[in-house]
Design an enzyme around this catalytic site. Structure first.
Site, PDB file in Angstrom:
ATOM      1  N   GLU A  21       0.748  -1.095   0.032  1.00  0.00           N
ATOM      2  CA  GLU A  21      -0.177   0.012  -0.127  1.00  0.00           C
ATOM      3  C   GLU A  21       0.612   1.297   0.122  1.00  0.00           C
ATOM      4  O   GLU A  21       2.160   1.130   0.254  1.00  0.00           O
ATOM      5  CB  GLU A  21      -0.935  -0.087   1.142  1.00  0.00           C
ATOM      6  CG  GLU A  21      -1.580  -1.387   1.317  1.00  0.00           C
ATOM      7  CD  GLU A  21      -3.006  -0.875   2.334  1.00  0.00           C
ATOM      8  OE1 GLU A  21      -2.720  -0.298   3.312  1.00  0.00           O
ATOM      9  OE2 GLU A  21      -3.592  -1.957   2.430  1.00  0.00           O
ATOM     10  N   PRO A  22       0.318   2.368  -0.300  1.00  0.00           N
ATOM     11  CA  PRO A  22       1.245   3.539  -0.354  1.00  0.00           C
ATOM     12  C   PRO A  22       2.034   3.977   1.186  1.00  0.00           C
ATOM     13  O   PRO A  22       3.071   3.926   1.125  1.00  0.00           O
ATOM     14  CB  PRO A  22      -0.048   4.743  -0.641  1.00  0.00           C
ATOM     15  CG  PRO A  22      -1.032   4.028  -1.500  1.00  0.00           C
ATOM     16  CD  PRO A  22      -1.142   2.768  -0.812  1.00  0.00           C
ATOM     17  N   GLY A  64       9.356  -8.131  -3.517  1.00  0.00           N
ATOM     18  CA  GLY A  64       9.639  -9.654  -2.676  1.00  0.00           C
ATOM     19  C   GLY A  64      10.194  -9.577  -1.315  1.00  0.00           C
ATOM     20  O   GLY A  64      10.408 -10.701  -0.607  1.00  0.00           O
ATOM     21  N   GLY A  65      10.445  -8.076  -0.698  1.00  0.00           N
ATOM     22  CA  GLY A  65      11.046  -7.855   0.675  1.00  0.00           C
ATOM     23  C   GLY A  65      12.461  -7.606   0.151  1.00  0.00           C
ATOM     24  O   GLY A  65      13.097  -7.974  -0.549  1.00  0.00           O
ATOM     25  N   THR A  66      12.810  -6.481   0.843  1.00  0.00           N
ATOM     26  CA  THR A  66      14.175  -5.844   0.426  1.00  0.00           C
ATOM     27  C   THR A  66      15.277  -6.578   1.072  1.00  0.00           C
ATOM     28  O   THR A  66      15.064  -7.594   2.111  1.00  0.00           O
ATOM     29  CB  THR A  66      14.286  -4.311   0.981  1.00  0.00           C
ATOM     30  OG1 THR A  66      14.276  -4.493   2.729  1.00  0.00           O
ATOM     31  CG2 THR A  66      13.093  -3.491   0.612  1.00  0.00           C
ATOM     32  N   GLY A  84      30.519   3.419 -22.631  1.00  0.00           N
ATOM     33  CA  GLY A  84      29.472   4.288 -22.973  1.00  0.00           C
ATOM     34  C   GLY A  84      28.299   3.621 -23.668  1.00  0.00           C
ATOM     35  O   GLY A  84      26.938   3.805 -23.415  1.00  0.00           O
ATOM     36  N   GLU A  93       8.250 -17.263  -3.893  1.00  0.00           N
ATOM     37  CA  GLU A  93       8.429 -15.716  -4.695  1.00  0.00           C
ATOM     38  C   GLU A  93       9.740 -15.542  -4.511  1.00  0.00           C
ATOM     39  O   GLU A  93      10.389 -15.036  -5.547  1.00  0.00           O
ATOM     40  CB  GLU A  93       7.485 -14.885  -3.848  1.00  0.00           C
ATOM     41  CG  GLU A  93       7.837 -13.502  -4.662  1.00  0.00           C
ATOM     42  CD  GLU A  93       6.726 -12.221  -4.237  1.00  0.00           C
ATOM     43  OE1 GLU A  93       5.758 -12.626  -3.202  1.00  0.00           O
ATOM     44  OE2 GLU A  93       7.334 -10.989  -4.338  1.00  0.00           O
TER      45      GLU A  93
HETATM   46  C1  FAD Z   1       8.557  -2.942  -9.914  1.00  0.00           C
HETATM   47  C2  FAD Z   1       7.813  -3.219  -8.752  1.00  0.00           C
HETATM   48  C3  FAD Z   1       7.039  -4.296  -8.641  1.00  0.00           C
HETATM   49  C4  FAD Z   1       6.219  -4.868  -7.320  1.00  0.00           C
HETATM   50  N1  FAD Z   1       5.318  -5.375  -7.525  1.00  0.00           N
HETATM   51  C5  FAD Z   1       4.454  -5.784  -6.360  1.00  0.00           C
HETATM   52  C6  FAD Z   1       3.219  -6.627  -6.544  1.00  0.00           C
HETATM   53  O1  FAD Z   1       2.969  -7.172  -7.597  1.00  0.00           O
HETATM   54  N2  FAD Z   1       2.496  -6.807  -5.393  1.00  0.00           N
HETATM   55  C7  FAD Z   1       2.749  -6.320  -4.327  1.00  0.00           C
HETATM   56  O2  FAD Z   1       2.016  -6.378  -3.428  1.00  0.00           O
HETATM   57  N3  FAD Z   1       4.028  -5.382  -3.997  1.00  0.00           N
HETATM   58  C8  FAD Z   1       4.574  -5.074  -5.110  1.00  0.00           C
HETATM   59  N4  FAD Z   1       5.732  -4.233  -4.810  1.00  0.00           N
HETATM   60  C9  FAD Z   1       6.187  -3.740  -3.597  1.00  0.00           C
HETATM   61  C10 FAD Z   1       7.407  -4.281  -3.050  1.00  0.00           C
HETATM   62  O3  FAD Z   1       7.273  -5.560  -2.547  1.00  0.00           O
HETATM   63  C11 FAD Z   1       7.690  -3.173  -1.955  1.00  0.00           C
HETATM   64  O4  FAD Z   1       8.193  -2.080  -2.738  1.00  0.00           O
HETATM   65  C12 FAD Z   1       8.761  -3.643  -0.777  1.00  0.00           C
HETATM   66  O5  FAD Z   1       8.200  -4.744  -0.157  1.00  0.00           O
HETATM   67  C13 FAD Z   1       9.458  -2.643   0.019  1.00  0.00           C
HETATM   68  O6  FAD Z   1       8.386  -1.896   0.506  1.00  0.00           O
HETATM   69  P1  FAD Z   1       8.542  -0.309   0.157  1.00  0.00           P
HETATM   70  O7  FAD Z   1       8.475  -0.027  -1.264  1.00  0.00           O
HETATM   71  O8  FAD Z   1       7.059   0.093   1.158  1.00  0.00           O
HETATM   72  O9  FAD Z   1       9.673   0.170   0.958  1.00  0.00           O
HETATM   73  P2  FAD Z   1       9.696   0.485   2.658  1.00  0.00           P
HETATM   74  O10 FAD Z   1       9.173  -0.597   3.325  1.00  0.00           O
HETATM   75  O11 FAD Z   1       9.218   2.093   2.954  1.00  0.00           O
HETATM   76  O12 FAD Z   1      11.442   0.507   2.979  1.00  0.00           O
HETATM   77  C14 FAD Z   1      12.152   1.661   2.550  1.00  0.00           C
HETATM   78  C15 FAD Z   1      13.672   1.282   3.294  1.00  0.00           C
HETATM   79  O13 FAD Z   1      13.380   1.335   4.688  1.00  0.00           O
HETATM   80  C16 FAD Z   1      14.259  -0.224   5.046  1.00  0.00           C
HETATM   81  N5  FAD Z   1      13.374  -0.845   5.904  1.00  0.00           N
HETATM   82  C17 FAD Z   1      12.126  -1.029   6.153  1.00  0.00           C
HETATM   83  N6  FAD Z   1      12.157  -2.223   7.402  1.00  0.00           N
HETATM   84  C18 FAD Z   1      13.030  -2.207   7.749  1.00  0.00           C
HETATM   85  C19 FAD Z   1      13.578  -2.905   8.885  1.00  0.00           C
HETATM   86  N7  FAD Z   1      12.692  -3.450   9.852  1.00  0.00           N
HETATM   87  N8  FAD Z   1      14.902  -2.688   9.363  1.00  0.00           N
HETATM   88  C20 FAD Z   1      15.745  -2.171   8.441  1.00  0.00           C
HETATM   89  N9  FAD Z   1      15.323  -1.567   7.265  1.00  0.00           N
HETATM   90  C21 FAD Z   1      14.209  -1.380   7.050  1.00  0.00           C
HETATM   91  C22 FAD Z   1      13.939  -1.035   3.465  1.00  0.00           C
HETATM   92  O14 FAD Z   1      14.834  -2.104   3.281  1.00  0.00           O
HETATM   93  C23 FAD Z   1      14.080  -0.015   2.523  1.00  0.00           C
HETATM   94  O15 FAD Z   1      15.405   0.318   2.452  1.00  0.00           O
HETATM   95  C24 FAD Z   1       6.487  -3.996  -6.211  1.00  0.00           C
HETATM   96  C25 FAD Z   1       7.654  -3.175  -6.085  1.00  0.00           C
HETATM   97  C26 FAD Z   1       8.135  -2.626  -7.096  1.00  0.00           C
HETATM   98  C27 FAD Z   1       9.290  -1.493  -7.202  1.00  0.00           C
END
Ligand code: FAD
Length: 385
Positions: free
Chosen positions: A128-129, A369-371, A346, A248
């Site tokens: 979600e946003p 899929g989780g950072t 380049g 995943e």
């Molecule tokens: C191209 C693309 C396709 C996607 N497709 C899907 C999809 O099909 N379905 C779906 O549901 N989602 C999808 N996603 C979402 C994706 O899974 C999320 O972007 C991802 O899980 C990270 O969440 P966030 O973007 O809110 O980052 P945030 O959670 O806001 O994280 C921001 C930063 O904080 C760090 N952080 C967060 N928590 C912790 C912690 N506990 N300890 C240390 N560091 C932390 C993160 O590692 C990151 O560096 C997609 C994203 C992209 C970019």
């Protein structure tokens, strides 16, 4: 080292896929790239090819297998050709495990035949946003109607792969508020028909890479979801997500390894053709050392990706092992693709060269899929830290 994951069936499938990519994807890929998505019709072609039905039981039109090895071949072949199959990866990798694990017989009869042909494309909406990594923080709600016939869905999702073309989306929503002891409590999964009133697609998001996959924002305003489209038991969504995130993450790990292997192939070809200071770039010791170091890293990543594949097929891949494979393979791919791009000079920065697209496509592997940071948290927890 001898590789043992694939047999002659997988190799025959590889030949078919390679020919399909050459005939149906390579000639039009630049058009898809410019349009920012693969055309909807392409997914029917994937259905005809049988790609969506590999792991679907025969009674619903599939091949009745239960293996991720054909998906693995797809990752290798698309990477090798420097292309992507639009947003269709989520249809099989993300959505199908939930249908197979949670759908009732009636739901399988309704969902799977159209899933196999590509008539109904699926996506998965967790993010979600306001919340991504912190899945339990989701705010989208699904309230059971007083007569008990449907849920009323309200909220918003973002970054949803396949979100523009999807006919059904597995939406994660709160059916009850989190309890004081357990923030994960009260999440449920729904197979939402995207034609429902109140369901809308927001922006198609403009991404750094993965240009042919449609990634969208979704909004739900009083969407009526029949109780017949609840997947699994109400309130157990978080445990279902935890279970399926391992496959995943394997998919992302394997895809990243395959992209790194392809990057070496592109670089090796380029450095033999490109001449600088009157010599091929390939003749410099630095080039040889760079490519050799990349190859050693990719060999290790392949071993990890293959082993995770065998464990996944055996039903033994743990969340921590999946996290470890994803962390390792995606970080290797990041380093290798960057070094291979550097060897292109380049030209490596130009989108007409596959290495540039690969560089941009690969970047998200360490995020979605989780950072990588979340992968480290999962691994650390499994170590008792
Ligand atoms: C191209 C693309 C396709 C996607 N497709 C899907 C999809 O099909 N379905 C779906 O549901 N989602 C999808 N996603 C979402 C994706 O899974 C999320 O972007 C991802 O899980 C990270 O969440 P966030 O973007 O809110 O980052 P945030 O959670 O806001 O994280 C921001 C930063 O904080 C760090 N952080 C967060 N928590 C912790 C912690 N506990 N300890 C240390 N560091 C932390 C993160 O590692 C990151 O560096 C997609 C994203 C992209 C970019």
């Amino acid at each position: 080292m001898r590789r043992t994951v694939f047999n002659e069936d997988h190799e025959a499938f590889r030949e078919t896929v390679r020919a399909f990519i050459e005939a149906e994807v390579v000639p039009v890929y630049d058009e898809w790239f410019a349009a920012g998505q693969a055309p909807r019709d392409f997914y029917y072609k994937l259905g005809e090819l049988g790609i969506f039905g590999i792991n679907v039981p025969e009674e619903f039109g599939g091949a009745g297998l239960d293996t991720h090895k054909f998906e693995a071949v797809l990752y290798e072949e698309t990477s090798r050709a420097g292309v992507q199959f639009g947003g269709s990866g989520v249809h099989v990798l993300l959505a199908l495990p939930y249908i197979k694990m949670l759908a009732t017989e009636d739901q399988k009869k309704r969902y799977l035949p159209k899933f196999v042909t590509g008539e109904e494309m699926w996506a998965l909406a967790m993010t979600e946003p306001g919340t991504g990594s912190d899945v339990a923080g989701m705010k989208t709600t699904a309230k059971l109607s007083e007569d008990g016939t449907h849920y009323v869905l309200n909220g918003a999702k973002t970054f949803i792969t396949g979100g523009v073309h999807a006919d059904r989306v597995i939406v994660c929503a709160r059916t009850s508020a989190p309890s004081a002891e357990d923030r994960r409590f009260g999440i449920s999964l729904f197979a939402v028909d995207t034609k429902s009133e109140g369901y809308s697609i927001g922006r198609k998001l403009d991404k750094l890479g993965l240009k042919t996959s449609d990634t969208a924002e979704l909004a739900f305003v009083d969407v009526k979801v029949p109780v017949e489209d609840l997947l699994g038991e109400e309130g157990k969504g978080f445990s279902y997500l935890g279970h399926n995130l391992a496959s995943e993450r394997w998919g992302i790990a394997f895809g990243a390894y395959a992209q790194a292997a392809a990057a070496i192939r592109f670089a090796q070809q380029y450095v033999q053709e490109r001449t600088v200071f009157g010599k091929p770039v390939a003749s410099f010791q630095n080039t040889k050392f760079e490519l050799a170091a990349c190859q050693a890293e990719v060999d290790a990543a392949q071993a990890v990706a293959d082993r995770a594949l065998e464990a996944l097929d055996a039903g033994e891949l743990t969340p921590a092992e999946a996290a470890s494979a994803k962390l390792f393979c995606t970080e290797v791919a990041h380093r290798v693709i960057d070094r291979c791009l550097q060897l292109h000079g380049g030209y490596g920065y130009m989108n007409e060269y596959p290495i540039a697209r690969l560089y941009a496509d690969n970047r998200v592997n360490r995020i979605y899929g989780g950072t990588s940071e979340i992968m480290k948290s999962i691994i650390a927890k499994s170590m008792g830290l």
